[in-house]
Write a protein that holds these residues in place. Structure first.
Motif, PDB file in Angstrom:
ATOM      1  N   LEU A 139       8.917   2.415   4.595  1.00  0.00           N
ATOM      2  CA  LEU A 139       9.472   3.688   4.133  1.00  0.00           C
ATOM      3  C   LEU A 139       8.465   4.805   4.352  1.00  0.00           C
ATOM      4  CD1 LEU A 139      11.311   5.662   2.606  1.00  0.00           C
ATOM      5  CD2 LEU A 139      10.482   4.665   0.454  1.00  0.00           C
ATOM      6  N   LEU A 140       8.896   5.824   5.074  1.00  0.00           N
ATOM      7  CA  LEU A 140       8.113   7.030   5.271  1.00  0.00           C
ATOM      8  C   LEU A 140       8.912   8.192   4.696  1.00  0.00           C
ATOM      9  CD1 LEU A 140       5.526   8.231   6.578  1.00  0.00           C
ATOM     10  CD2 LEU A 140       6.880   8.582   8.660  1.00  0.00           C
ATOM     11  N   LEU A 141       8.360   8.854   3.691  1.00  0.00           N
ATOM     12  CA  LEU A 141       9.047   9.974   3.051  1.00  0.00           C
ATOM     13  C   LEU A 141       8.265  11.245   3.341  1.00  0.00           C
ATOM     14  CD1 LEU A 141      10.691   9.933  -0.454  1.00  0.00           C
ATOM     15  CD2 LEU A 141       9.510  11.967   0.375  1.00  0.00           C
TER      16      LEU A 141
ATOM     17  N   PHE B 196       4.987   4.127   2.431  1.00  0.00           N
ATOM     18  CA  PHE B 196       5.111   2.895   1.656  1.00  0.00           C
ATOM     19  C   PHE B 196       5.033   1.722   2.635  1.00  0.00           C
ATOM     20  CE2 PHE B 196       7.047   6.049  -1.048  1.00  0.00           C
ATOM     21  CZ  PHE B 196       6.811   5.633  -2.348  1.00  0.00           C
ATOM     22  N   MET B 197       3.874   1.066   2.663  1.00  0.00           N
ATOM     23  CA  MET B 197       3.620   0.007   3.645  1.00  0.00           C
ATOM     24  C   MET B 197       3.758  -1.364   2.990  1.00  0.00           C
ATOM     25  SD  MET B 197       2.995  -0.368   6.787  1.00  0.00           S
ATOM     26  CE  MET B 197       2.396  -1.537   7.975  1.00  0.00           C
ATOM     27  N   PRO B 198       4.766  -2.154   3.370  1.00  0.00           N
ATOM     28  CA  PRO B 198       4.959  -3.476   2.755  1.00  0.00           C
ATOM     29  C   PRO B 198       3.940  -4.487   3.279  1.00  0.00           C
ATOM     30  CG  PRO B 198       6.607  -3.124   4.448  1.00  0.00           C
ATOM     31  CD  PRO B 198       5.809  -1.843   4.359  1.00  0.00           C
ATOM     32  N   SER B 199       2.682  -4.276   2.929  1.00  0.00           N
ATOM     33  CA  SER B 199       1.588  -5.053   3.524  1.00  0.00           C
ATOM     34  C   SER B 199       1.371  -6.411   2.861  1.00  0.00           C
ATOM     35  CB  SER B 199       0.293  -4.237   3.526  1.00  0.00           C
ATOM     36  OG  SER B 199       0.036  -3.656   2.284  1.00  0.00           O
TER      37      SER B 199
ATOM     38  N   VAL C 206      -5.336   3.922   6.509  1.00  0.00           N
ATOM     39  CA  VAL C 206      -4.834   4.711   5.388  1.00  0.00           C
ATOM     40  C   VAL C 206      -3.311   4.800   5.367  1.00  0.00           C
ATOM     41  CG1 VAL C 206      -4.930   6.968   4.242  1.00  0.00           C
ATOM     42  CG2 VAL C 206      -6.976   6.068   5.366  1.00  0.00           C
ATOM     43  N   ILE C 207      -2.700   5.166   6.500  1.00  0.00           N
ATOM     44  CA  ILE C 207      -1.247   5.355   6.506  1.00  0.00           C
ATOM     45  C   ILE C 207      -0.505   4.024   6.562  1.00  0.00           C
ATOM     46  CG2 ILE C 207       0.696   6.373   7.744  1.00  0.00           C
ATOM     47  CD1 ILE C 207      -1.095   8.600   8.660  1.00  0.00           C
ATOM     48  N   MET C 208      -0.924   3.130   7.462  1.00  0.00           N
ATOM     49  CA  MET C 208      -0.213   1.862   7.659  1.00  0.00           C
ATOM     50  C   MET C 208      -1.188   0.690   7.742  1.00  0.00           C
ATOM     51  SD  MET C 208       2.686   3.033  10.470  1.00  0.00           S
ATOM     52  CE  MET C 208       3.683   1.555  10.254  1.00  0.00           C
ATOM     53  N   PRO C 209      -1.948   0.421   6.695  1.00  0.00           N
ATOM     54  CA  PRO C 209      -2.884  -0.714   6.753  1.00  0.00           C
ATOM     55  C   PRO C 209      -2.151  -2.037   6.766  1.00  0.00           C
ATOM     56  CG  PRO C 209      -2.813   0.189   4.532  1.00  0.00           C
ATOM     57  CD  PRO C 209      -1.981   1.102   5.387  1.00  0.00           C
ATOM     58  N   ILE C 210      -2.624  -2.954   7.611  1.00  0.00           N
ATOM     59  CA  ILE C 210      -2.023  -4.281   7.730  1.00  0.00           C
ATOM     60  C   ILE C 210      -3.128  -5.319   7.585  1.00  0.00           C
ATOM     61  CG2 ILE C 210      -0.704  -5.850   9.194  1.00  0.00           C
ATOM     62  CD1 ILE C 210       0.433  -3.393  10.636  1.00  0.00           C
TER      63      ILE C 210
ATOM     64  N   HIS D 174       0.826  -1.204   0.000  1.00  0.00           N
ATOM     65  CA  HIS D 174       0.000   0.000   0.000  1.00  0.00           C
ATOM     66  C   HIS D 174       0.863   1.258   0.000  1.00  0.00           C
ATOM     67  CE1 HIS D 174      -2.633   3.082   1.937  1.00  0.00           C
ATOM     68  NE2 HIS D 174      -3.585   2.485   1.260  1.00  0.00           N
ATOM     69  N   LEU D 175       0.414   2.263  -0.744  1.00  0.00           N
ATOM     70  CA  LEU D 175       1.056   3.575  -0.731  1.00  0.00           C
ATOM     71  C   LEU D 175       0.006   4.638  -0.450  1.00  0.00           C
ATOM     72  CD1 LEU D 175       3.209   5.771  -1.304  1.00  0.00           C
ATOM     73  CD2 LEU D 175       2.723   5.471  -3.752  1.00  0.00           C
ATOM     74  N   MET D 176       0.281   5.472   0.549  1.00  0.00           N
ATOM     75  CA  MET D 176      -0.538   6.651   0.795  1.00  0.00           C
ATOM     76  C   MET D 176       0.273   7.898   0.500  1.00  0.00           C
ATOM     77  SD  MET D 176      -1.633   8.721   4.150  1.00  0.00           S
ATOM     78  CE  MET D 176      -0.030   9.488   3.963  1.00  0.00           C
ATOM     79  N   LEU D 177      -0.349   8.848  -0.193  1.00  0.00           N
ATOM     80  CA  LEU D 177       0.263  10.144  -0.449  1.00  0.00           C
ATOM     81  C   LEU D 177      -0.647  11.209   0.133  1.00  0.00           C
ATOM     82  CD1 LEU D 177       1.802  11.460  -3.762  1.00  0.00           C
ATOM     83  CD2 LEU D 177       0.063  12.786  -2.557  1.00  0.00           C
ATOM     84  N   MET D 178      -0.112  12.060   0.988  1.00  0.00           N
ATOM     85  CA  MET D 178      -0.885  13.165   1.560  1.00  0.00           C
ATOM     86  C   MET D 178      -0.164  14.487   1.308  1.00  0.00           C
ATOM     87  SD  MET D 178      -2.619  13.633   5.336  1.00  0.00           S
ATOM     88  CE  MET D 178      -1.089  13.521   6.284  1.00  0.00           C
ATOM     89  N   HIS D 179      -0.852  15.385   0.618  1.00  0.00           N
ATOM     90  CA  HIS D 179      -0.325  16.713   0.320  1.00  0.00           C
ATOM     91  C   HIS D 179      -1.085  17.709   1.196  1.00  0.00           C
ATOM     92  CE1 HIS D 179       0.263  20.120  -2.881  1.00  0.00           C
ATOM     93  NE2 HIS D 179       0.948  20.337  -1.780  1.00  0.00           N
ATOM     94  N   THR D 180      -0.363  18.435   2.029  1.00  0.00           N
ATOM     95  CA  THR D 180      -0.966  19.391   2.956  1.00  0.00           C
ATOM     96  C   THR D 180      -0.550  20.807   2.574  1.00  0.00           C
ATOM     97  OG1 THR D 180      -0.795  17.757   4.734  1.00  0.00           O
ATOM     98  CG2 THR D 180      -1.215  20.034   5.386  1.00  0.00           C
ATOM     99  N   ARG D 181      -1.527  21.696   2.487  1.00  0.00           N
ATOM    100  CA  ARG D 181      -1.277  23.111   2.221  1.00  0.00           C
ATOM    101  C   ARG D 181      -1.826  23.928   3.386  1.00  0.00           C
ATOM    102  NH1 ARG D 181      -3.039  20.891  -2.515  1.00  0.00           N
ATOM    103  NH2 ARG D 181      -5.179  21.535  -2.097  1.00  0.00           N
ATOM    104  N   THR D 182      -1.091  24.950   3.799  1.00  0.00           N
ATOM    105  CA  THR D 182      -1.524  25.781   4.910  1.00  0.00           C
ATOM    106  C   THR D 182      -1.631  27.243   4.476  1.00  0.00           C
ATOM    107  OG1 THR D 182       0.611  26.471   5.810  1.00  0.00           O
ATOM    108  CG2 THR D 182      -0.148  24.254   6.389  1.00  0.00           C
TER     109      THR D 182
END
Length: 221
Positions: free
Chosen positions: A83-85, A72-75, A213-217, A53-61
């Motif tokens: 991997l958390l970038l 990047f969750m190796p589920s 969402v971030i780390m589904p197992i 699983h890959l989650m991408l979150m774009h935050t604007r303030t």
């Protein structure tokens, strides 16, 4: 920087592995506060064949800060580190964290990741506050600031090396419990997004977001 980085990483992901975009849901667009938002979150989720699983979150303030988080969750329980970038851009300040977490797994495939580290280790280090998860990172993580072009290149090369390692990596079902324990620490002991997610989703909602969402197992059948 953030839009260019997001575009280049997603292009790299699609060129590296079979990738499908998951349907939009209640997390796709989130705002805080809802009436007059100071922060807007755009979330996309992907299924990466043979990896997880890959989650991408774009935050604007409203303050002009932009953040990008990729989890990047190796589920499938393939023997790669989690991997958390994270990337941040505000005015002239730029930084990227390429964070690898072994989660107690001693059988990780990481030769290519170490090669990327050697290539970019001399970029300026970003001075961050100490926290429990800092000590859990693999030593070839890259916590860097500097020029935009160099940071984008470092991020792309890291993701490229990471996903190219999927092929030929073994599946270890025992890895599941280690990932779950690490995720629980991220929830209970805190992570860089904890305060923001609790403001946005309340405590129970922040836990659910981490788990779904971030780390589904997934369960092992």
């Amino acid at each position: 920087m953030i839009n260019d980085l997001r575009r280049e990483i997603i292009k790299t992901v699609r060129n590296s592995i079979s990738c499908s975009t998951l349907p939009e849901d209640e997390y796709t667009i989130m705002k805080y506060p809802k009436l007059i938002p100071l922060m807007v979150f755009n979330v996309k989720q992907y299924d990466l064949d043979g990896f997880g699983h890959l989650m991408l979150m774009h935050t604007r303030t409203k303050m002009g800060m932009e953040l990008l988080t990729l989890s990047f969750m190796p589920s499938t329980f393939v023997n790669l580190p989690y991997l958390l970038l994270d990337a941040m851009s505000m005015k002239k300040k730029r930084c990227v964290f390429v964070e690898y977490y072994g989660c107690g797994n001693d059988n990780l495939k990481d030769e290519l990741l170490k090669n990327v580290y050697e290539r970019y280790k001399d970029l300026p280090d970003y001075d961050e506050k100490d926290n429990w998860y800092v000590k859990e990172r693999m030593p070839y993580s890259l916590i860097k600031s500097g020029e935009e072009a160099e940071l984008i290149e470092m991020s792309v090369r890291s993701v490229e090396a990471y996903l190219s390692s999927v092929k030929g990596s073994e599946i270890d079902l025992g890895y599941r419990d280690k990932l779950e324990k690490f995720r629980e620490r991220m929830i209970v002991e805190g992570n860089p997004s904890s305060k923001t997610l609790k403001l946005l989703l309340k405590e129970d909602g922040a836990r659910l977001f981490m788990e779904e969402v971030i780390m589904p197992i997934p369960p092992i059948h």
